[in-house]
Design an enzyme around this catalytic site. Structure first.
Site, PDB file in Angstrom:
ATOM      1  N   LYS A 177       1.093   4.553  -2.734  1.00 16.58           N
ATOM      2  CA  LYS A 177       0.978   5.964  -2.369  1.00 16.58           C
ATOM      3  C   LYS A 177       2.245   6.734  -2.728  1.00 16.58           C
ATOM      4  CE  LYS A 177      -2.473   6.813  -0.987  1.00 16.58           C
ATOM      5  NZ  LYS A 177      -3.750   6.916  -1.751  1.00 16.58           N
ATOM      6  N   TYR A 233       0.838  -1.200   0.000  1.00 13.85           N
ATOM      7  CA  TYR A 233       0.000   0.000   0.000  1.00 13.85           C
ATOM      8  C   TYR A 233       0.873   1.250   0.000  1.00 13.85           C
ATOM      9  CZ  TYR A 233      -3.325   3.529   1.628  1.00 13.85           C
ATOM     10  OH  TYR A 233      -4.087   4.657   1.742  1.00 13.85           O
TER      11      TYR A 233
END
Length: 308
Positions: free
Chosen positions: A168, A164
């Site tokens: 980002k 994740y």
């Protein structure tokens, strides 16, 4: 942005109770008309307002983009003031929508199932790229703003979130480069570095649906991992978040990076003033990683002895 015409903001991912829903309401309060997207199966009564146009869109499907773009052009007359892709919201969870497709994946880097990461990149990174590709000329026409929702996870090495965090970080740097390239055309690009905000992501990680593999070298931390998955973070509400970021985006000269949400002050301060390895020291202790020292070696010796 000019006030001589209706101003339009396109927000993807406006499911009920999430950040997109809150943003749509906040932009309406500020006088803009909103084009809000949903997946076909999602309810839309929460977006019932004369200034909100609701359209179906899956940002991972290229085949949907041209028909969708034609709808947007018809509504906006070819001028788009704000493009806000919320298919990839901030860090944190609020388990209030069981049907939301997972775009978060909590797992150790070594145990990562790349197939899950490919899905996450399709939404969190390629989705925003796809939207910019198709709508950049409408943004140029309006001298508009692109807003990318980054995360503190893209700045600091948040344990169990490597994949994740990678999405980002990729989105943040994509936004940095896009900002430079779009400057000659009067289009601004804002990276919102979001902290803990109550969103619907990581729903699939909760309960019994996410656990460490049985043969993981991190198996001694299985209990801690499960507790982390089911934690209740100290998170900002979507409405609070929307009020802060919309006010900033609508400024005449918004910042290139806007840090907002719980924990952002801590992360920004440590990342700015202390060595990068400060994060190693902190997370090593916060996640009790010291207990893993020597465990795999000892396991290997035991296996060797047993075979002998």
């Amino acid at each position: 942005m000019t006030n001589s015409r209706t101003r339009f903001v396109l927000i993807t991912g406006c499911g009920e109770g999430g950040i997109g829903h809150a943003l749509a309401k906040q932009f309406v309060v500020n006088g803009l008309s909103v084009i809000a997207t949903l997946l076909p199966h999602e309810g839309r009564k929460h977006l019932d307002h004369p200034q909100i146009h609701v359209l179906d869109l899956d940002v991972t499907q290229e085949k949907e983009m041209l028909p969708f773009k034609k709808h947007v052009e018809a509504i906006t007359a070819g001028n788009l003031d704000v493009l806000w892709d919320l298919s990839a919201p901030a860090l944190s969870i609020l388990p209030d929508q069981a049907h939301v497709s997972p775009i978060g994946y909590t797992m150790t880097a070594a145990d990562t199932d790349v197939r899950q990461v490919e899905k996450m990149f399709a939404v969190n990174v390629f989705g925003p790229m796809r939207m910019v590709h198709h709508f950049h000329k409408m943004l140029v026409s309006a001298r508009g703003v692109v807003v990318n929702i980054g995360s503190i996870g893209g700045v600091c090495p948040y344990v169990f979130g490597a994949s994740y965090n990678a999405t980002k970080a990729a989105l943040i740097h994509y936004g940095n480069t896009l900002r430079v390239e779009m400057k000659p055309f009067g289009v601004r690009v804002i990276n919102v570095i979001s902290g803990e905000v109550s969103t619907n992501i990581l729903k699939s990680d909760m309960g019994d649906s996410r656990a460490l593999p049985e043969d993981s070298i991190y198996a001694p931390l299985a209990g801690l991992f499960k507790a982390h998955i089911n934690r209740t973070p100290d998170a900002m509400t979507p409405n609070e978040y929307a009020q802060g970021v919309v006010a900033t985006v609508l400024k005449r000269s918004p910042p290139a990076w806007f840090w907002y949400g719980n924990s952002t002050l801590l992360v920004r301060t440590l990342d700015t003033f202390l060595p990068r390895t400060t994060w190693d020291w902190l997370f090593y202790r916060w996640f009790n990683l010291k207990t893993l020292e020597g465990t795999f070696t000892e396991s290997g010796k035991e296996s060797t002895s047993a075979q002998a």
